[in-house]
Design a protein around this motif. Structure first.
Motif, PDB file in Angstrom:
ATOM      1  N   LEU A 334       0.841  -1.186   0.000  1.00  0.00           N
ATOM      2  CA  LEU A 334       0.000   0.000   0.000  1.00  0.00           C
ATOM      3  C   LEU A 334       0.879   1.239   0.000  1.00  0.00           C
ATOM      4  CD1 LEU A 334      -2.968   1.153   0.662  1.00  0.00           C
ATOM      5  CD2 LEU A 334      -2.089   1.365   2.964  1.00  0.00           C
ATOM      6  N   ILE A 336       1.603   4.746   1.113  1.00  0.00           N
ATOM      7  CA  ILE A 336       1.144   5.602   2.211  1.00  0.00           C
ATOM      8  C   ILE A 336       1.144   7.057   1.731  1.00  0.00           C
ATOM      9  CG2 ILE A 336       1.554   6.304   4.617  1.00  0.00           C
ATOM     10  CD1 ILE A 336       0.975   3.292   4.396  1.00  0.00           C
ATOM     11  N   TRP A 358     -21.474   8.857  13.562  1.00  0.00           N
ATOM     12  CA  TRP A 358     -21.241   7.665  12.735  1.00  0.00           C
ATOM     13  C   TRP A 358     -20.944   6.465  13.644  1.00  0.00           C
ATOM     14  CZ3 TRP A 358     -22.113   6.077   7.994  1.00  0.00           C
ATOM     15  CH2 TRP A 358     -21.447   4.933   7.517  1.00  0.00           C
ATOM     16  N   LYS A 407     -15.791   7.372  15.568  1.00  0.00           N
ATOM     17  CA  LYS A 407     -14.960   6.669  16.566  1.00  0.00           C
ATOM     18  C   LYS A 407     -13.515   6.734  16.072  1.00  0.00           C
ATOM     19  CE  LYS A 407     -18.583   3.483  18.035  1.00  0.00           C
ATOM     20  NZ  LYS A 407     -19.134   2.118  17.980  1.00  0.00           N
ATOM     21  N   TRP A 409     -10.892   5.303  16.948  1.00  0.00           N
ATOM     22  CA  TRP A 409     -10.161   4.030  16.864  1.00  0.00           C
ATOM     23  C   TRP A 409     -10.615   3.138  15.697  1.00  0.00           C
ATOM     24  CZ3 TRP A 409     -13.900   5.195  20.474  1.00  0.00           C
ATOM     25  CH2 TRP A 409     -15.037   4.369  20.513  1.00  0.00           C
ATOM     26  N   GLU A 410     -11.790   3.517  15.144  1.00  0.00           N
ATOM     27  CA  GLU A 410     -12.269   2.745  13.991  1.00  0.00           C
ATOM     28  C   GLU A 410     -11.861   3.499  12.728  1.00  0.00           C
ATOM     29  OE1 GLU A 410     -13.329  -0.060  14.289  1.00  0.00           O
ATOM     30  OE2 GLU A 410     -14.615  -0.319  16.032  1.00  0.00           O
ATOM     31  N   PRO A 411     -10.957   2.948  11.945  1.00  0.00           N
ATOM     32  CA  PRO A 411     -10.530   3.669  10.753  1.00  0.00           C
ATOM     33  C   PRO A 411     -11.680   3.839   9.757  1.00  0.00           C
ATOM     34  CG  PRO A 411      -9.631   1.460  10.783  1.00  0.00           C
ATOM     35  CD  PRO A 411     -10.315   1.635  12.073  1.00  0.00           C
ATOM     36  N   THR A 413     -14.054   3.452   6.918  1.00  0.00           N
ATOM     37  CA  THR A 413     -14.281   2.421   5.888  1.00  0.00           C
ATOM     38  C   THR A 413     -14.868   3.101   4.659  1.00  0.00           C
ATOM     39  OG1 THR A 413     -16.502   2.024   6.723  1.00  0.00           O
ATOM     40  CG2 THR A 413     -14.759   0.604   7.584  1.00  0.00           C
ATOM     41  N   MET A 414     -14.994   2.356   3.569  1.00  0.00           N
ATOM     42  CA  MET A 414     -15.582   2.923   2.359  1.00  0.00           C
ATOM     43  C   MET A 414     -17.067   3.205   2.568  1.00  0.00           C
ATOM     44  SD  MET A 414     -13.083   3.408   0.525  1.00  0.00           S
ATOM     45  CE  MET A 414     -13.938   4.082  -0.893  1.00  0.00           C
ATOM     46  N   ASP A 415     -17.676   2.477   3.503  1.00  0.00           N
ATOM     47  CA  ASP A 415     -19.070   2.717   3.855  1.00  0.00           C
ATOM     48  C   ASP A 415     -19.215   4.151   4.375  1.00  0.00           C
ATOM     49  OD1 ASP A 415     -21.701   2.096   4.181  1.00  0.00           O
ATOM     50  OD2 ASP A 415     -21.450   1.000   6.069  1.00  0.00           O
ATOM     51  N   ASP A 447      -6.036   8.858  20.293  1.00  0.00           N
ATOM     52  CA  ASP A 447      -4.591   8.682  20.045  1.00  0.00           C
ATOM     53  C   ASP A 447      -4.213   9.486  18.797  1.00  0.00           C
ATOM     54  OD1 ASP A 447      -4.109   6.965  22.124  1.00  0.00           O
ATOM     55  OD2 ASP A 447      -4.541   5.162  20.957  1.00  0.00           O
ATOM     56  N   LYS A 449      -2.115   8.781  16.613  1.00  0.00           N
ATOM     57  CA  LYS A 449      -1.969   7.869  15.470  1.00  0.00           C
ATOM     58  C   LYS A 449      -3.328   7.644  14.787  1.00  0.00           C
ATOM     59  CE  LYS A 449      -1.881   3.386  16.776  1.00  0.00           C
ATOM     60  NZ  LYS A 449      -2.185   2.226  17.076  1.00  0.00           N
ATOM     61  N   ILE A 453      -4.682   8.817  10.943  1.00  0.00           N
ATOM     62  CA  ILE A 453      -5.325   7.954   9.931  1.00  0.00           C
ATOM     63  C   ILE A 453      -6.533   8.684   9.335  1.00  0.00           C
ATOM     64  CG2 ILE A 453      -6.651   5.813   9.629  1.00  0.00           C
ATOM     65  CD1 ILE A 453      -4.788   4.581  11.799  1.00  0.00           C
ATOM     66  N   ARG A 456      -5.467  11.530   6.971  1.00  0.00           N
ATOM     67  CA  ARG A 456      -4.995  11.065   5.663  1.00  0.00           C
ATOM     68  C   ARG A 456      -6.157  10.663   4.770  1.00  0.00           C
ATOM     69  NH1 ARG A 456      -0.574   8.359   8.335  1.00  0.00           N
ATOM     70  NH2 ARG A 456      -1.607   6.355   8.055  1.00  0.00           N
TER      71      ARG A 456
ATOM     72  N   LYS B  22      -7.602  -4.259  12.604  1.00  0.00           N
ATOM     73  CA  LYS B  22      -7.828  -4.931  13.890  1.00  0.00           C
ATOM     74  C   LYS B  22      -6.770  -6.005  14.161  1.00  0.00           C
ATOM     75  CE  LYS B  22     -11.145  -2.284  14.642  1.00  0.00           C
ATOM     76  NZ  LYS B  22     -10.788  -1.098  15.433  1.00  0.00           N
ATOM     77  N   GLN B  38       3.172  -7.293   5.484  1.00  0.00           N
ATOM     78  CA  GLN B  38       3.085  -5.857   5.728  1.00  0.00           C
ATOM     79  C   GLN B  38       2.010  -5.594   6.784  1.00  0.00           C
ATOM     80  OE1 GLN B  38       1.942  -3.393   2.423  1.00  0.00           O
ATOM     81  NE2 GLN B  38       3.016  -1.628   3.233  1.00  0.00           N
ATOM     82  N   PRO B  43      -5.521   1.812   7.599  1.00  0.00           N
ATOM     83  CA  PRO B  43      -6.498   0.833   7.148  1.00  0.00           C
ATOM     84  C   PRO B  43      -6.304   0.541   5.673  1.00  0.00           C
ATOM     85  CG  PRO B  43      -7.528   2.963   7.535  1.00  0.00           C
ATOM     86  CD  PRO B  43      -6.160   3.054   8.066  1.00  0.00           C
ATOM     87  N   GLN B  47      -4.479  -5.386   0.708  1.00  0.00           N
ATOM     88  CA  GLN B  47      -5.386  -5.056  -0.387  1.00  0.00           C
ATOM     89  C   GLN B  47      -5.928  -6.279  -1.113  1.00  0.00           C
ATOM     90  OE1 GLN B  47      -2.763  -2.128  -2.361  1.00  0.00           O
ATOM     91  NE2 GLN B  47      -4.343  -0.653  -1.818  1.00  0.00           N
ATOM     92  N   GLN B  71     -15.337  -3.290   4.018  1.00  0.00           N
ATOM     93  CA  GLN B  71     -15.438  -1.867   3.688  1.00  0.00           C
ATOM     94  C   GLN B  71     -16.893  -1.421   3.510  1.00  0.00           C
ATOM     95  OE1 GLN B  71     -13.149   0.408   3.708  1.00  0.00           O
ATOM     96  NE2 GLN B  71     -11.314  -0.848   3.886  1.00  0.00           N
ATOM     97  N   ARG B  72     -17.688  -2.235   2.838  1.00  0.00           N
ATOM     98  CA  ARG B  72     -19.088  -1.854   2.589  1.00  0.00           C
ATOM     99  C   ARG B  72     -20.012  -2.994   3.031  1.00  0.00           C
ATOM    100  NH1 ARG B  72     -16.437   0.671  -2.057  1.00  0.00           N
ATOM    101  NH2 ARG B  72     -16.934   2.898  -2.045  1.00  0.00           N
ATOM    102  N   LYS B 132     -10.923  -1.976  22.572  1.00  0.00           N
ATOM    103  CA  LYS B 132     -11.847  -0.895  22.235  1.00  0.00           C
ATOM    104  C   LYS B 132     -13.271  -1.428  22.416  1.00  0.00           C
ATOM    105  CE  LYS B 132      -8.811   2.195  21.030  1.00  0.00           C
ATOM    106  NZ  LYS B 132      -7.596   1.501  21.418  1.00  0.00           N
TER     107      LYS B 132
END
Lengths: 471, 471
Positions: A334, A336, A358, A407, A409-411, A413-415, A447, A449, A453, A456, B22, B38, B43, B47, B71-72, B132
């Protein structure tokens, strides 16, 4: 690479050692090789030699063994010829007879029996000693000095291997002992050939003489002891007491003893004894010694091959199943995204017309509002157990500024991104503040970190409406 | 159309799935003993799905799949529910149809990657971060996984410091057959085996394969322990007997020549230690360990440093006891200033004579000799190591490094700092055992070849100490 029978030789040893320097394979390859040749009779050495044969193509440079074996072969052949010749000439010298005096058998016995026995004794000491002691004994072996002499010769083959071939001391020692037995055998054969030649072409009278006070009986006992091993098979090769008596002569007086002269026709009978003494003590015993030294040399060759650096690993890899737990395919890495041009605010407004949460329940949103002392007009829960259609309606229904709790801590998502894009597309909405909250247990503190996320991800959307709150 | 695999003879497969970020890849990395996976806090680091088969001589025993996160999930569940209602036994076919119909739909790339191995027969290992709080949004994912009809278990991964395991267990227990806590970063070998035992319970047909895998991995672990001990003992042997040779032209070596020779001797010993460390890292499959910033455990603590001596050397008293009892050499001299000023790298040259201690400097750690050579050339030799404490420092460092590497999870990407602990070696090897070790040290110091029995005994002691450290 090795002999057709897969037998270990100095050539296969050197080639194997040279191959190990450039190639050792890996566990997977070596195990596969072992499985390919798996059969109950495959002994370690045999397997190693087969392995060397399989991977010999890695030896792209010249083989060191070629020059070494050529050098050793040439020098050994040269020395073997010299020893055979020396043996023959020594025999002729010892048996030289002018007719004035008999040939003294004690001289002959010294070279045909005592010298070989001493040489074998030194070989024995060298075989069973190590390090400095072995080196000391080897100084008494003629081959040690002859090899040194030959090494001064400007031989082309020596130049080729001298730097590459470093044999272990023990192996060098046993090689020399084995070669020593071979060439000594030829010396003795030369001696016997000379004896037979002289006996055939000349009429020789043998006698014995000594300064020591040895009686005829004692000398007879001595001779009988020497002839012990063949007295039953070949009695004619054992001198009688009478022969010994008539064969004795003394140093005084210009003329020979009358009795000696009178019995001259019987004095030639000694030759059979001398021939048997040479055959037994210098040839048969030497041959046994050669067999023994050859066995010792082979044994040390095996031992040294097994102690070469890398062999233990190779054998272990042959016998140990290859276990792999790694991925068979490569990883797609990936990229970054670097944080730049971030739309970040480090403060919140005190009032928002719309507050969305959310994956938060309505109660959780209200609790957060209380905690952050934010006033609001409408509050709605999005994501979580809501359907996407419900979220779509909520996104379309709001206007102006919206605060969106997420949240931390929850990255994202595409949702979430899909929902955010609905908000961005809503022309009535001018600003969206995304506030990543920490857990209640940490009083909503997030956090760094986790915030990073979120930053970004939002940066990737490239929307001027969306801001991240990082207070 | 995807075939739903129900072949009971095929090897077990497990898909590690869950929400993004997670610790799915960490769990796979840890279980697959592969540190090349990796792992990122971003998130979507994973891939595409990646299979990690456990193979023994090319035969697959089981396979783990690292997958992208959901993701969805809401849209997929919504699609599944929109289909004509089917009985529970037909639901996996509906999921398979979703995959078939959306294969070209870029929106569902991640979901297809993660659902495909499951629909092809893989068991589900659902990973959550139990540090969490639980959120109902996870229920959508769990529901989708339930639709696949595959045996499943959940893993509670504690990424942070908080602990919400109880609430997670309440929720997960309703969806999964087994719920286990597993921290891939801290997990040691026995934890891995415990998790595999749990995986064996997921499906009756898989039990035998997983039990076989446990046996294989146990053997592999044992082999790695043996290989590590072999590497340590070989390094001690070669280091303690190492002699640096430098040709000099004059009758005596100049101070500069001596200094340079000593430096080269030390550098070679340090290089040998580094080589051994690399070998141990390779044995334990830590191929990427060198890429971790500042991971080198002894980076600031050189082999010849005061710190190294104080941590890994023996205390003064123990050194005297060990030296005296082993009757190493005549006379006692304590190097109170190793590298200038440390008490712990004391050199004891022999038994105690009236308790007289002589102070020697750094230069006296190893023997420096001038030896005559042919053609008027002379050699300056440094070594072998005479310092009595040095073997214990080297052994202590080697055991410490090996135990850190052996216990280090393949999911760990961070540095491990050396604990500030004095007399590490003294703690793991008692006085009686040290006396046995000292026999070999004395032999090597003298430059003698130790017997295979002696090395075997040394190997056994090191093995026991290493196993104690791994517990």
């Amino acid at each position: 690479m090795q002999t057709k029978t897969n037998k270990l030789s100095i050539t296969s040893y050197l080639n194997f050692a040279q191959l190990l320097e450039v190639y050792r394979g890996n566990h997977e390859e070596n195990r596969l090789f072992a499985l390919k040749y798996k059969s109950p009779d495959k002994k370690p050495i045999k397997m190693l030699l087969l392995w060397a044969k399989e991977y010999r193509f890695h030896l792209t440079q010249g083989l060191n063994s070629k020059a070494f074996v050529a050098y050793i072969g040439t020098t050994t052949q040269l020395l073997a010829f010299l020893f055979l010749l020396t043996g023959f000439l020594t025999g002729l010298g010892l048996l030289s007879y002018s007719g004035d005096a008999p040939v003294n058998i004690t001289y002959y016995l010294f070279f045909a029996m005592i010298v070989p026995l001493l040489s074998m004794l030194v070989s024995l000491f060298t075989m069973f000693s190590r390090g400095g002691v072995a080196e000391f004994f080897s100084l008494f072996l003629s081959l040690h000095w002859l090899d040194k002499l030959v090494s001064f010769l400007p031989l082309e083959s020596k130049k080729t291997f001298s730097k590459e071939v470093l044999l272990p001391d023990e192996l060098t020692k046993w090689m020399m002992i084995e070669r020593m037995q071979r060439i000594s055998l030829l010396f003795s054969i030369g001696l016997v050939m000379a004896l037979i030649f002289v006996v055939v072409v000349k009429d020789i009278a043998f006698g014995w003489s000594t300064t020591l006070d040895i009686s005829v009986n004692s000398f007879h006992s001595f001779i009988s002891t020497i002839a012990l091993f063949w007295k039953d098979i070949l009695p004619s090769a054992v001198p009688s007491l009478e022969l010994i008596e008539i064969s004795q002569y003394f140093r005084l007086g210009e003329r020979l003893d009358k009795e000696l002269v009178a019995n001259a026709n019987q004095l030639g009978a000694w030759w059979q004894f001398l021939a048997m003494a040479t055959v037994f003590y210098a040839i048969v015993l030497r041959f046994i010694f050669w067999i023994f030294s050859y066995y010792g040399y082979q044994k040390i060759l095996h031992k040294e091959l097994l102690s070469l650096d890398g062999v233990t690993t190779l054998l272990r890899e042959f016998s140990t199943p290859f276990v792999s737990t790694e991925a068979t395919q490569g990883e797609k890495h990936l990229e970054i995204v670097k944080e730049d041009n971030l739309q970040v605010q480090n403060f919140m407004r005190k009032s928002y017309p719309n507050i969305l949460g959310w994956n938060f329940s309505k109660d959780e949103i209200l609790l957060a509002n209380d905690s952050k002392e934010i006033t609001y007009s409408t509050v709605a829960s999005v994501g979580g157990s809501n359907t996407f259609l419900e979220d779509e309606n909520k996104a379309k229904s709001i206007s102006k500024t919206a605060l969106l709790y997420v949240k931390s801590w929850e990255p994202p998502t595409m949702d979430f991104v899909d929902f955010l894009e609905l908000l961005i597309e809503n022309k009535k909405v001018d600003t969206i503040h995304i506030y990543p909250l920490g857990t209640v247990g940490r009083y909503y503190e997030s956090d760094a970190k986790d915030i990073s996320i979120w930053k970004r991800k939002i940066q990737g959307l490239k929307s001027e409406k969306v801001w991240i709150i990082d207070d | 159309m995807i075939d739903i695999v129900n072949d009971k003879y095929s090897y077990p497969k497990f898909a590690v799935v869950g929400h993004p970020n997670k610790g799915k890849s960490s769990i796979v990395s840890s279980l697959a003993l592969d540190d090349s996976v990796q792992i990122g806090d971003t998130p979507g680091t994973t891939q595409v799905k990646r299979g990690f088969p456990l193979t023994v001589d090319s035969k697959v025993i089981y396979e783990l799949f690292d997958t992208p996160g959901f993701q969805r999930a809401r849209r997929i569940l919504s699609w599944l529910k929109e289909q004509e209602p089917v009985s529970a036994d037909k639901r996996p076919k509906v999921v398979a149809r979703f995959i078939d119909e959306h294969r070209e739909d870029k929106r569902y790339l991640d979901e297809i990657e993660l659902l495909e191995p499951i629909i092809n027969g893989a068991g589900i290992i659902y990973v959550v971060d139990a540090s969490k709080p639980y959120g109902p949004e996870y229920e959508v994912e769990m529901e989708i996984l339930r639709w696949t009809g595959q045996p499943s278990m959940a893993i509670l991964n504690l990424i942070g410091n908080e602990d919400y395991r109880d609430e997670w267990k309440m929720a997960l227990g309703q969806y999964f057959r087994l719920v286990r806590t597993f921290n891939p970063v801290k997990a040691i070998f026995s934890d891995h085996m415990g998790l595999l035992e749990s995986m064996a319970q997921l499906k009756e047909e898989w039990t035998v394969s997983i039990k076989v895998a446990i046996g294989i991995l146990n053997n592999l672990h044992q082999q790695k322990v043996e290989q590590s001990v072999h590497a340590i003992v070989s390094n001690i042997q070669s280091t303690l007997s190492y002699v640096y040779v430098q040709e000099i032209k004059a009758e005596k070596a100049t101070k500069e020549e001596q200094k340079s020779a000593k430096e080269k001797y030390r550098q070679e010993i340090m290089a040998q230690e580094k080589k051994m460390e690399k070998e141990i890292e390779f044995i334990w499959n830590h191929r990427s360990i060198g890429k971790v910033e500042n991971l080198v455990i002894f980076e600031d603590i050189g082999l010849f440093s005061k710190e190294s001596a104080s941590i890994f050397g023996l205390s003064e008293n123990e050194l005297i006891i060990t030296g005296a009892s082993a009757g190493a050499v005549g006379g006692l001299s304590i190097d109170a200033a190793f590298g200038g000023n440390t008490l712990f790298l004391a050199s004891i040259f022999g038994g105690i004579i009236g308790g007289v201690g002589a102070m020697v400097g750094f230069g006296n750690l190893y023997e420096v000799k001038i030896l005559g050579k042919n053609l008027g050339k002379r050699e300056l030799t440094v070594g072998p190591m005479k310092n009595l404490n040095f073997p214990y420092i080297l052994l202590g460092r080697s055991l410490y490094h090996a135990s850190i590497v052996a216990k280090r999870s393949h999911a760990l990407r961070e540095n491990i700092e050396l604990e500030d602990e004095e007399f590490f070696t003294e703690q793991i090897i008692d006085s009686d055992t040290r006396k046995k070790l000292e026999k070999l040290h004395v032999k090597l110091r003298k430059g003698d070849e130790p017997s295979s029995e002696m090395i075997e005994e040394y190997h056994k002691i090191v093995l026991q100490s290493f196993l104690r450290l791994l517990r």
